[in-house]
Design a protein around this motif. Structure first.
Motif, PDB file in Angstrom:
ATOM      1  N   GLU A 266      44.884  64.078  84.466  1.00  0.00           N
ATOM      2  CA  GLU A 266      44.966  62.794  83.773  1.00  0.00           C
ATOM      3  C   GLU A 266      46.398  62.269  83.652  1.00  0.00           C
ATOM      4  N   ARG A 267      47.333  63.170  83.341  1.00  0.00           N
ATOM      5  CA  ARG A 267      48.743  62.778  83.172  1.00  0.00           C
ATOM      6  C   ARG A 267      49.590  63.735  84.007  1.00  0.00           C
ATOM      7  N   ILE A 268      50.179  63.206  85.089  1.00  0.00           N
ATOM      8  CA  ILE A 268      50.747  64.060  86.130  1.00  0.00           C
ATOM      9  C   ILE A 268      52.197  63.686  86.405  1.00  0.00           C
ATOM     10  N   LEU A 269      53.008  64.712  86.643  1.00  0.00           N
ATOM     11  CA  LEU A 269      54.349  64.535  87.184  1.00  0.00           C
ATOM     12  C   LEU A 269      54.389  65.204  88.547  1.00  0.00           C
ATOM     13  N   GLY A 291      48.587  50.946  91.615  1.00  0.00           N
ATOM     14  CA  GLY A 291      48.981  50.665  90.239  1.00  0.00           C
ATOM     15  C   GLY A 291      48.852  51.832  89.275  1.00  0.00           C
ATOM     16  N   GLN A 292      48.508  53.039  89.778  1.00  0.00           N
ATOM     17  CA  GLN A 292      48.295  54.184  88.889  1.00  0.00           C
ATOM     18  C   GLN A 292      49.517  55.095  88.776  1.00  0.00           C
ATOM     19  N   ALA A 310      58.024  54.301  79.666  1.00  0.00           N
ATOM     20  CA  ALA A 310      57.275  53.757  78.531  1.00  0.00           C
ATOM     21  C   ALA A 310      55.815  53.509  78.910  1.00  0.00           C
ATOM     22  N   SER A 311      55.589  52.977  80.115  1.00  0.00           N
ATOM     23  CA  SER A 311      54.215  52.732  80.583  1.00  0.00           C
ATOM     24  C   SER A 311      53.443  54.035  80.709  1.00  0.00           C
ATOM     25  N   PHE A 312      54.129  55.064  81.200  1.00  0.00           N
ATOM     26  CA  PHE A 312      53.481  56.371  81.329  1.00  0.00           C
ATOM     27  C   PHE A 312      53.162  56.969  79.963  1.00  0.00           C
ATOM     28  N   GLN A 313      54.131  56.867  79.056  1.00  0.00           N
ATOM     29  CA  GLN A 313      53.931  57.409  77.709  1.00  0.00           C
ATOM     30  C   GLN A 313      52.785  56.709  76.989  1.00  0.00           C
ATOM     31  N   GLU A 314      52.627  55.412  77.231  1.00  0.00           N
ATOM     32  CA  GLU A 314      51.567  54.630  76.578  1.00  0.00           C
ATOM     33  C   GLU A 314      50.218  54.779  77.258  1.00  0.00           C
ATOM     34  N   GLY A 315      50.178  55.509  78.388  1.00  0.00           N
ATOM     35  CA  GLY A 315      48.906  55.748  79.063  1.00  0.00           C
ATOM     36  C   GLY A 315      48.531  54.696  80.083  1.00  0.00           C
ATOM     37  N   ASN A 316      49.459  53.793  80.421  1.00  0.00           N
ATOM     38  CA  ASN A 316      49.168  52.751  81.401  1.00  0.00           C
ATOM     39  C   ASN A 316      49.331  53.246  82.837  1.00  0.00           C
ATOM     40  N   LEU A 317      49.981  54.395  83.011  1.00  0.00           N
ATOM     41  CA  LEU A 317      50.114  55.012  84.323  1.00  0.00           C
ATOM     42  C   LEU A 317      49.492  56.398  84.294  1.00  0.00           C
TER      43      LEU A 317
END
Length: 471
Positions: A266-269, A291-292, A310-317
């Motif tokens: 779900e949240r990847i680096l 856009g992901q 910020a977009s990643f932290q907010e869950g938009n990415l």
């Protein structure tokens, strides 16, 4: 007897109450303003490095902390420093905090502002890549706590914009990473500028190297070491697996397959080694997952990098493709997976990368794609951690590409641009011509010397006249 039965439960309750007290931030007896800020953040229990560091920093001694990323190092030095902080009517920084990257400057400033919410403290963050004149104006308005990168701090200090006359505390965070990034000259210059003042030095590093030790010997005053864990200790709540992959394009196919089939990602680096590769991976991933994913490296502008984070932290990415610029210090919450698309250049960087996940007692997964060229790296990491990495079978449905990118191609031998001698039909050298067979046996040359210049012409005229006179 009845008296004893009555007192014993009371003592038990008092002991339990004391135990609870020792497991909270209240054990530090912080100023009410700082404690209230911690309560607002919802933090209750300090981490081990925060407990170990607090008394040492409060004593005023120089300190060297060795702790892995994700252990709460920022609060470990901020809490005792804010307890010791006293307002003085000066405009130069009382506390200087040096960190290796711009992102870390922004993050540390945010943490300071959270903890000083109910205090009158002026905090400024400075770093390169932005207008220095704007930062100068901010500095001229006065500073209590300065957070910055070594390069920009030194630039402003050399211009006499920043002075260290009243600096009482110096913190150097992610020290080993600063040395890796080539900040040794800037660090030693700043330390030399501060050498006139008596101050407390606090250093945090994930690894202990000869370079770190040399700086400590030159500038620190008998530092006390606070060690949380050994440099190569793996984080127990991170599952570490590897795939054996033949080449770059097959790695891309595998990454796309995992993103399509594994719902837990779900949240990847995704970590790579350089800017060019990160752009190549992002371009291909963008085709499948438009856009992901964002991409962060040193060529991206500061505003772009901050907005992407910020977009990643907010869950938009869903994820970020990045270089090791994001492997150190940054506190990004709830990372489910770290993918080492490429093996890092040093085994220690592997630890920093996977430390982005499995934070705050959460579970995490670290996946590494290993080509035959990267096998040695895998061995070095296993030696560093003292354990073997689990190898997972390569999925049969994933296409194995035979197309190689330029760095993977075997280097061709250099062709010397020298004129080769001609060969005859039998492959032998052509025989020298008769003219070229002559051998120089020495002696005077029969070639007439070229005479030039007015002086020489006059000499010839004089010689000719003498000959006529003799006749």
């Amino acid at each position: 007897m009845k008296c004893r039965n009555f007192l014993y439960p009371s003592k038990k309750r008092i002991f339990a109450a004391n135990l609870d007290f020792m497991n909270t931030f209240e054990q530090f007896n912080l100023p009410k303003s700082v404690q209230k800020a911690i309560d607002d953040l919802g933090f209750v229990t300090p981490t081990p490095i925060q407990k170990k560091s607090f008394s040492v920093i409060m004593s005023g001694r120089d300190m060297m902390g060795i702790a892995q990323t994700g252990t709460g190092k920022t609060f470990a030095y901020l809490l005792p420093l804010l307890k010791l902080y006293k307002f003085t009517p000066t405009d130069t920084p009382k506390i200087v905090i040096l960190v290796p990257t711009r992102e870390l400057v922004v993050q540390v400033v945010e943490e300071v502002e959270k903890l000083t919410k109910y205090m009158s403290v002026r905090t400024i963050g400075i770093f390169g890549g932005v207008n220095i004149n704007t930062q100068k104006k901010s500095v001229y308005q006065g500073i209590d706590i300065l957070v910055g990168t070594p390069g920009r701090v030194m630039d402003l200090a050399l211009d006499s914009v920043i002075r260290f006359d009243d600096t009482q505390k110096l913190v150097i965070d992610e020290f080993d990473e600063m040395l890796n990034l080539g900040f040794r000259v800037q660090l030693t210059s700043i330390l030399a500028m501060m050498s006139r003042n008596k101050r407390q030095n606090i250093l945090f590093s994930a690894t202990m190297t000869d370079e770190v030790d040399a700086i400590l010997n030159d500038f620190f005053d008998f530092p006390e070491e606070v060690t949380l864990s050994a440099s190569g200790t793996p984080l127990e709540n991170i599952k570490q697996i590897t795939y054996n992959v033949p080449n770059f394009n097959t790695k891309l196919n595998l990454l796309i397959h995992l993103l399509e089939t594994d719902e837990s990602m779900e949240r990847i680096l995704v970590f790579v080694n350089n800017k060019k590769i990160s752009d190549m991976v992002h371009e291909r991933i963008e085709e499948q997952f438009e856009g992901q994913f964002g991409v962060i490296h040193s060529n991206k502008s500061q505003n772009y990098r901050l907005s992407t984070m910020a977009s990643f932290q907010e869950g938009n990415l869903r994820g970020i493709i990045t270089t090791d610029i994001m492997a150190r210090g940054l506190d990004i919450s709830n990372i489910s997976h770290v993918i080492n698309f490429e093996a890092p250049e040093m085994p220690e960087l592997y630890m920093h990368r996977i430390g982005r996940t499995g934070r705050a007692d959460a579970a995490g997964t670290a996946i590494s794609f290993i080509t035959p060229r990267e096998d040695d790296f895998k061995t070095e990491v296993e030696e560093l951690m003292g354990q073997l990495l689990e190898i997972v079978k390569f999925p049969e449905v994933v296409e194995i590409s035979t197309k190689l990118i330029e760095p993977e191609k075997d280097k061709q031998p250099i062709k010397f641009l020298l004129k080769k001698p001609k060969l005859d039909g039998d492959g032998a050298f052509h025989e020298k011509s008769k003219k070229n067979k002559k051998v120089n046996l020495g002696g005077p040359s029969k070639t007439k010397k070229k005479v030039s210049g007015s002086v020489n012409r006059n000499m010839l005229k004089t010689r000719d006249k003498k000959r006529k006179d003799k006749k």
